[in-house]
Each structure stands twice: as C-alpha cells, then as structure tokens.
Design an enzyme around this catalytic site. Structure first.
Site, PDB file in Angstrom:
ATOM      1  N   HIS A  61      -4.826  -1.666  12.604  1.00 43.11           N
ATOM      2  CA  HIS A  61      -3.776  -2.549  12.084  1.00 43.11           C
ATOM      3  C   HIS A  61      -2.672  -2.730  13.117  1.00 43.11           C
ATOM      4  CE1 HIS A  61      -5.678  -1.684   8.193  1.00 43.11           C
ATOM      5  NE2 HIS A  61      -5.066  -2.765   7.754  1.00 43.11           N
ATOM      6  N   LYS A 116       2.674  -1.412  10.792  1.00 45.42           N
ATOM      7  CA  LYS A 116       2.201  -0.883   9.500  1.00 45.42           C
ATOM      8  C   LYS A 116       2.649   0.568   9.395  1.00 45.42           C
ATOM      9  CE  LYS A 116      -1.922  -0.316   6.624  1.00 45.42           C
ATOM     10  NZ  LYS A 116      -1.217  -0.730   5.404  1.00 45.42           N
ATOM     11  N   GLY A 168      -4.751   1.641   2.788  1.00 44.39           N
ATOM     12  CA  GLY A 168      -5.262   1.725   1.418  1.00 44.39           C
ATOM     13  C   GLY A 168      -6.723   1.315   1.342  1.00 44.39           C
ATOM     14  N   THR A 186       0.843  -1.198   0.000  1.00 43.91           N
ATOM     15  CA  THR A 186       0.000   0.000   0.000  1.00 43.91           C
ATOM     16  C   THR A 186       0.879   1.249   0.000  1.00 43.91           C
ATOM     17  OG1 THR A 186      -0.185  -0.277   2.380  1.00 43.91           O
ATOM     18  CG2 THR A 186      -2.006  -1.071   1.055  1.00 43.91           C
TER      19      THR A 186
HETATM   20  P1  NAP Z   1       6.975  -6.356   6.164  1.00 37.05           P
HETATM   21  O1  NAP Z   1       6.892  -7.565   7.037  1.00 37.05           O
HETATM   22  O2  NAP Z   1       7.715  -5.132   6.665  1.00 37.05           O
HETATM   23  O3  NAP Z   1       7.600  -6.841   4.778  1.00 37.05           O
HETATM   24  C1  NAP Z   1       8.169  -5.985   3.837  1.00 37.05           C
HETATM   25  C2  NAP Z   1       9.455  -6.643   3.361  1.00 37.05           C
HETATM   26  O4  NAP Z   1       9.963  -5.925   2.226  1.00 37.05           O
HETATM   27  C3  NAP Z   1      10.559  -6.626   4.434  1.00 37.05           C
HETATM   28  O5  NAP Z   1      11.189  -7.890   4.514  1.00 37.05           O
HETATM   29  C4  NAP Z   1      11.509  -5.546   3.892  1.00 37.05           C
HETATM   30  O6  NAP Z   1      12.842  -5.765   4.306  1.00 37.05           O
HETATM   31  C5  NAP Z   1      11.368  -5.775   2.405  1.00 37.05           C
HETATM   32  N1  NAP Z   1      11.924  -4.679   1.620  1.00 37.05           N
HETATM   33  C6  NAP Z   1      12.272  -3.422   2.000  1.00 37.05           C
HETATM   34  N2  NAP Z   1      12.762  -2.734   0.954  1.00 37.05           N
HETATM   35  C7  NAP Z   1      12.740  -3.574  -0.119  1.00 37.05           C
HETATM   36  C8  NAP Z   1      13.142  -3.459  -1.474  1.00 37.05           C
HETATM   37  N3  NAP Z   1      13.664  -2.325  -1.948  1.00 37.05           N
HETATM   38  N4  NAP Z   1      12.972  -4.523  -2.315  1.00 37.05           N
HETATM   39  C9  NAP Z   1      12.431  -5.668  -1.835  1.00 37.05           C
HETATM   40  N5  NAP Z   1      12.036  -5.846  -0.544  1.00 37.05           N
HETATM   41  C10 NAP Z   1      12.197  -4.822   0.301  1.00 37.05           C
HETATM   42  O7  NAP Z   1       5.515  -5.861   5.763  1.00 37.05           O
HETATM   43  P2  NAP Z   1       4.197  -6.742   5.480  1.00 37.05           P
HETATM   44  O8  NAP Z   1       3.347  -6.788   6.687  1.00 37.05           O
HETATM   45  O9  NAP Z   1       4.583  -8.020   4.812  1.00 37.05           O
HETATM   46  O10 NAP Z   1       3.460  -5.818   4.418  1.00 37.05           O
HETATM   47  C11 NAP Z   1       4.056  -5.474   3.159  1.00 37.05           C
HETATM   48  C12 NAP Z   1       3.163  -4.492   2.440  1.00 37.05           C
HETATM   49  O11 NAP Z   1       1.957  -5.142   2.082  1.00 37.05           O
HETATM   50  C13 NAP Z   1       2.759  -3.261   3.262  1.00 37.05           C
HETATM   51  O12 NAP Z   1       2.700  -2.125   2.427  1.00 37.05           O
HETATM   52  C14 NAP Z   1       1.369  -3.627   3.734  1.00 37.05           C
HETATM   53  O13 NAP Z   1       0.575  -2.491   4.016  1.00 37.05           O
HETATM   54  C15 NAP Z   1       0.863  -4.371   2.537  1.00 37.05           C
HETATM   55  N6  NAP Z   1      -0.255  -5.287   2.769  1.00 37.05           N
HETATM   56  C16 NAP Z   1      -1.199  -5.331   1.813  1.00 37.05           C
HETATM   57  C17 NAP Z   1      -2.244  -6.211   1.943  1.00 37.05           C
HETATM   58  C18 NAP Z   1      -3.267  -6.267   0.835  1.00 37.05           C
HETATM   59  O14 NAP Z   1      -4.212  -7.070   0.929  1.00 37.05           O
HETATM   60  N7  NAP Z   1      -3.131  -5.470  -0.211  1.00 37.05           N
HETATM   61  C19 NAP Z   1      -2.350  -7.055   3.048  1.00 37.05           C
HETATM   62  C20 NAP Z   1      -1.360  -6.985   4.015  1.00 37.05           C
HETATM   63  C21 NAP Z   1      -0.298  -6.099   3.860  1.00 37.05           C
HETATM   64  P3  NAP Z   1      13.385  -4.922   5.599  1.00 37.05           P
HETATM   65  O15 NAP Z   1      12.514  -5.305   6.733  1.00 37.05           O
HETATM   66  O16 NAP Z   1      14.803  -5.363   5.713  1.00 37.05           O
HETATM   67  O17 NAP Z   1      13.233  -3.446   5.239  1.00 37.05           O
END
Ligand code: NAP
Length: 271
Positions: free
Chosen positions: A153, A157, A163, A99
């Site tokens: 959340h 987050k 979003g 998002t």
């Molecule tokens: P998360 O656990 O923080 O995962 C994000 C991952 O991306 C981390 O491992 C992070 O590494 C990595 N990352 C950072 N910079 C990067 C780059 N340049 N290239 C590739 N990977 C990179 O977060 P999450 O809970 O999984 O959520 C991820 C996203 O999905 C958020 O924006 C969240 O709001 C969204 N989301 C969407 C939905 C939906 O249904 N659309 C549902 C849930 C979540 P580091 O920790 O080392 O920075």
C-alpha cells in the site's frame, strides 16, 4: 433518493465518495465531516464542483441537522469507532470502509446497531476484484495449504497488515481447517535475521504469514502465493486508483438501507 453523510470527506477516499454520491441519480450528499478544510464546500475539495455542502468537524450536529439515511465513513482508524457509535446512537445506517477495527470493536458496533434497530455494513475492501481474490484463495487453500500473503500500500496508510490481508488470511485459515489440511511446519533450524522477518503469523491472521509493504507509488495491492511441490500459484489483485472502490461503495449505500439490524461484513455478503 438516499441521503448520505460522508465522514472523512476531505480525505483521499472521502473525496472520491463525495464525487460518486453527487454523481449518482439516486443518492444526495447532505453532510460532509472532516478535520480538514472546515467551512469549505466539499464539492470544491473533491473536484466535482460546488454542491452547497460545507465541511464541518461537528459530527453530532451534522447528523442531527441533516438526518441522513446513510453515513459513509472513510476517516482514520483512531476515529472510526467513535464516529460509528455516534451515528448508530441516532439510528443512522452506516457504511464503513475505514480499516483498523478489531473483532471486539465490530461486536460493539453490532450491539449498538441492534439496540437501535439499524444496520452497519463494514467492508475491508470495496473492490470487486479483491472480493474475488479472496474467494479464489479460499478455494486454492484446500488443495495448496502452504501460503503466504504480501500486501502493498501507499506509504501514508497507517495500519498494517491491511484489513483485506487479515480477512484473506482468516478465510484461508478457516478453509484449511474445514478441509482438514495444514501448512507444513517450518524447519526448526530456519534462521531469522530480524524479528517479524516471516511476517505476521498469529491467530488473528489464521496462521498465514502476512507481509506489509508501505511505499510511495502503490495504491492497494495484494498477492496470495501458494507453494506446492514443483508449482507455485499466485493470485494478485491491484487497485490502480481509488475509483476501483466506488461501485462497491455505491452498492453498499443502496443495500444498507434494507439490511437487517446489526453488523454485516464483506462485499460478498451483499453481492
Ligand atoms: P486519508 O486521506 O488520511 O483520509 C482520512 C480523512 O479523515 C482525513 O481527511 C482526516 O483528516 C479525516 N479525519 C481524521 N479524523 C477525523 C474525524 N475524527 N472525523 C472525521 N474525519 C476525520 O485516508 P484515505 O486514504 O482516504 O483512507 C481512509 C480510510 O479508508 C483508511 O482507514 C484506509 O485504510 C481505508 N480504506 C479502505 C478501503 C476499503 O475498500 N475498505 C479502501 C481504501 C482505503 P486529517 O488528515 O486532518 O487527520
């Protein structure tokens, strides 16, 4: 067989996507991109057993070496646009769950996808129940225009409002305009004790106040509360765990292969 790269593969959502892609009969994981645990087999990180795909930080090399049909991005708001433009420049189809993309970002992705005759699919929420919540809220807003949203959340987050909350608010705003109804104006003497106490309420949120809660213990939850004379209607959706998003992600991976060039937004567009 649809070959898939997962960006943000070591994150909470990314690990769930890796498990899902490795477990489905018609998808095969070919690349995993993340800043975390580079060099480690992503299957081990995800907990679904080694799958022979090491995590790398080099997105361009991962995509050019493996040429996946689809890239799924669940990374971070600060990285998603650059990741997406890289994949689109190579003509790779995209499913984005991260998002934080603005309207302007989405227009840019649309143009980049059209330029390469490829497709990008973005869903603020991959949970089917959340899609239904938005549909029901749109319908209710025509008859009960006074409405506010509370989204809750987990504390990690980084973006707010979510979003899903933004999209729900925009859809409610559009439904009210279409029905020729509006929320009652607030009494001018209403006193706010802190800035933002009424929640975000701007053009971007369809003039529907949105309140964000960030606390440990929550996953992803939203209440849409409609108030009318002598009655209150609450539509609530809870994602109990991240598995709730996976049927939607898998559906998007299967559908994006045949979507027309350009941007498609929202799970309801492909359901
Ligand atoms: P998360 O656990 O923080 O995962 C994000 C991952 O991306 C981390 O491992 C992070 O590494 C990595 N990352 C950072 N910079 C990067 C780059 N340049 N290239 C590739 N990977 C990179 O977060 P999450 O809970 O999984 O959520 C991820 C996203 O999905 C958020 O924006 C969240 O709001 C969204 N989301 C969407 C939905 C939906 O249904 N659309 C549902 C849930 C979540 P580091 O920790 O080392 O920075």
């Amino acid at each position: 067989m649809i070959t898939v790269a997962v960006c943000g593969a070591a994150g909470k959502m990314g690990r769930e996507v890796v498990t899902t892609v490795c477990g489905a009969d018609d998808t095969r994981l070919v690349a995993a991109i993340d800043k975390f645990s580079t060099g480690v087999d992503v299957g081990e990180i995800a907990g679904c057993g080694a799958c022979g795909v090491p995590i790398t930080l080099d997105l361009t090399a991962a995509l050019s070496d493996n040429r996946p049909h689809v890239m799924v991005d669940f990374s971070v708001p600060s990285a998603v646009k650059a990741n997406a433009l890289t994949a689109l420049s190579m003509g790779i189809r995209l499913v984005i769950g991260t998002t934080g993309l603005s309207e302007r970002d989405l227009r840019e992705l649309d143009e980049a996808a059209r330029a390469k005759s490829t497709a990008v699919f973005v869903a603020p929420n991959f949970a089917i129940g959340a899609v239904l919540m938005m549909e029901f809220a749109e319908r209710a807003a025509r008859y009960m225009p006074n409405v506010e949203i509370i989204e809750l959340h987990h504390e990690q987050k980084v973006d707010s409002p979510s979003g899903t909350a933004m999209l729900t608010a925009q859809r409610i705003g559009a439904a009210r305009r279409q029905a020729g109804v509006a929320a009652d104006p607030l009494p001018t003497e209403q006193k706010l004790n802190a800035a933002g106490a009424r929640g975000a309420c701007e053009e971007a949120t369809g003039q529907v106040p949105v309140h964000s809660v960030r606390l440990p213990g929550f996953v992803a939850h939203q209440e849409v509360i409609f108030g009318g004379p002598g009655q209150i209607l609450t539509i609530r959706h809870d994602s109990i765990n991240r598995a709730s998003f996976m049927p939607g992600v898998l559906l998007a991976v299967r559908k994006v292969v045949d979507l027309p060039a350009g941007l498609t937004v929202g799970l309801d567009a492909i359901m």
